[in-house]
Design a protein around this motif. Structure first.
Motif, PDB file in Angstrom:
ATOM      1  N   UNK A   1      17.137   6.937   8.299  1.00 49.14           N
ATOM      2  CA  UNK A   1      16.743   8.024   7.400  1.00 49.14           C
ATOM      3  C   UNK A   1      15.241   8.010   7.151  1.00 49.14           C
ATOM      4  N   UNK A   2      14.669   6.811   7.026  1.00 55.14           N
ATOM      5  CA  UNK A   2      13.227   6.696   6.766  1.00 55.14           C
ATOM      6  C   UNK A   2      12.390   6.997   8.007  1.00 55.14           C
ATOM      7  N   UNK A   3      12.829   6.456   9.145  1.00 49.81           N
ATOM      8  CA  UNK A   3      11.991   6.475  10.338  1.00 49.81           C
ATOM      9  C   UNK A   3      12.325   7.605  11.311  1.00 49.81           C
ATOM     10  N   UNK A   4      13.543   8.138  11.214  1.00 51.12           N
ATOM     11  CA  UNK A   4      13.906   9.273  12.052  1.00 51.12           C
ATOM     12  C   UNK A   4      14.112   8.966  13.515  1.00 51.12           C
ATOM     13  N   UNK A   5      14.332   7.697  13.863  1.00 55.73           N
ATOM     14  CA  UNK A   5      14.546   7.326  15.255  1.00 55.73           C
ATOM     15  C   UNK A   5      15.770   6.420  15.347  1.00 55.73           C
ATOM     16  N   UNK A   6      16.354   6.278  16.533  1.00 58.50           N
ATOM     17  CA  UNK A   6      17.544   5.439  16.663  1.00 58.50           C
ATOM     18  C   UNK A   6      17.249   3.986  16.302  1.00 58.50           C
ATOM     19  N   UNK A   7      18.264   3.304  15.815  1.00 57.86           N
ATOM     20  CA  UNK A   7      18.108   1.921  15.366  1.00 57.86           C
ATOM     21  C   UNK A   7      18.991   1.008  16.200  1.00 57.86           C
ATOM     22  N   UNK A   8      18.417  -0.109  16.602  1.00 58.97           N
ATOM     23  CA  UNK A   8      19.121  -1.096  17.417  1.00 58.97           C
ATOM     24  C   UNK A   8      19.323  -2.343  16.563  1.00 58.97           C
TER      25      UNK A   8
END
Length: 391
Positions: free
Chosen positions: A187-194
């Motif tokens: 939500x904060x960064x707007x990119x997929x999380x691994x």
């Protein structure tokens, strides 16, 4: 894709850690779809013992979830994985890193399908290092983490009575925590999380006291049995054990007065800045026998009341059955409830409680593939595909 208010979780894992993670998320209100292989499901379904005809492990890891049955050999495997990734807020994959790549369940493949996806890989030994391709199976994790309590019988090594593995269940707990943290970061960064969770690292973390002391001081943390007279167990007159812990100055004074210990003992103590007695009574060898004699003068029920009234830290040493059937367990709603056919079943639920939550009741654990058609529809695929997912 706009995220829904209810987190959508697709769980591709099997056996314990991943299913436990998704079960915890389901208890917190997530919509969890378990993608299971044909015939055996996620590996927990057939494990003994059975409650109402269902495996206890299956009840503990699948209540409140939905089941989609599909073979990796199905010609629709790729399209179903793609649709699942696009529908989900988070996916949980439980396997070795190389196996995830082979099934197109690796982070790169799935993040390409959904740039807002939280990807959680739960593996035995992580994604790097010489052990990353080792097969992981329950106790093997703890053995390689130095967490198995051994004893020898007739020249053969065996686990000590009462020992339970830590790595696999803890990895499930950290998996759920990792997914929730990943959703917040996304939500904060707007990119997929691994997110990467290792069963082996989880077993090591469980030993954090000893591990931190070993790497910094060269020796493990002290044994509880060696903590001294003021943090010790004592017998009561009815042969029950009670742990007393008056290690802060104010508690020690109350304890001395309650037990009528020698008056000069009240001022004994090397009180640290924290207020705790540094040696926990370890430097006062004469105390233990006197305290033990005093504790033997009354039954457990009386000490329970007296120590509670005096506000001295203590704990009767209960059996697991006594703890589970206590009034406190009932008040804290320790058990969640589900059904297996006509049978009501209870399972220990997560300790996370919402103030407005009533007794936690979960839907019955699904039959293998019982939700395939409806899940496919949710994924935006034709429900009729369900009959072609299992060769």
């Amino acid at each position: 894709m706009t995220r829904t208010s209810t987190p959508r979780i697709v769980d591709f894992s099997t056996h314990l850690s991943g299913p436990l993670a998704s079960q915890l998320l389901a208890e917190m209100g997530a919509d969890v779809v378990k993608v299971e292989p044909p015939r055996v499901g996620d590996g927990n379904r057939g494990l003994e013992p059975f409650i109402g005809g269902r495996g206890m492990f299956h009840l503990a890891t699948s209540s409140g979830t939905r089941s989609l049955e599909i073979s990796t050999r199905s010609p629709h495997w790729g399209s179903v994985v793609a649709a699942a990734a696009q529908w989900a807020d988070a996916v949980i994959v439980g396997t070795r890193p190389a196996d995830a790549v082979a099934r197109k369940l690796d982070f790169a493949s799935m993040a390409e399908l959904n740039p807002r996806l939280v990807y959680c890989l739960i593996s035995g030994f992580g994604e790097s290092g010489p052990w990353k391709d080792y097969l992981a199976h329950g106790q093997t994790i703890d053995a390689l983490a130095g967490a198995v309590h051994l004893q020898w019988e007739d020249g053969l090594p065996t686990t000590a009575p009462g020992w339970r593995s830590a790595g696999a269940p803890l990895a499930g707990v950290f998996g759920a925590l990792g997914v929730m943290s990943g959703l917040a970061r996304q939500e904060r960064e707007g990119c997929p999380q691994h997110v990467s969770i290792s069963l082996w690292a989880s077993a090591l973390w469980w030993q954090w006291r000893d591990a931190n002391c070993l790497v910094n001081l060269g020796e493990p943390w002290q044994e509880y049995r060696d903590l001294g007279s003021r943090y010790s167990m004592y017998p009561t007159s009815d042969r029950r054990a009670i742990l007393v812990a008056p290690i802060e100055e104010k508690f020690w004074k109350r304890f001395c007065n309650l037990l009528e210990l020698p008056a000069e003992w009240i001022e004994r103590g090397s009180w640290a800045k924290s207020g705790m007695e540094f040696g926990r009574g370890g430097g006062h060898a004469d105390e233990k026998a006197v305290i033990a004699a005093a504790m033997r003068s009354r039954p457990l029920a009386e000490w329970w009341q007296l120590l509670s009234n005096a506000e001295v830290p203590f704990a009767p040493v209960l059996t697991l059955e006594e703890a589970l059937t206590s009034d406190h367990a009932e008040a804290e709603r320790i058990m969640s409830r589900t059904t297996v056919g006509e049978t009501s079943a209870q399972m220990v639920s997560s300790p996370i409680r919402f103030a407005d939550e009533a007794d936690r009741t979960l839907s019955s654990p699904p039959e293998l593939g019982q939700d395939s058609a409806s899940v496919l529809a949710d994924f935006g695929l034709s429900p009729s595909l369900a009959r072609d997912l299992v060769p």
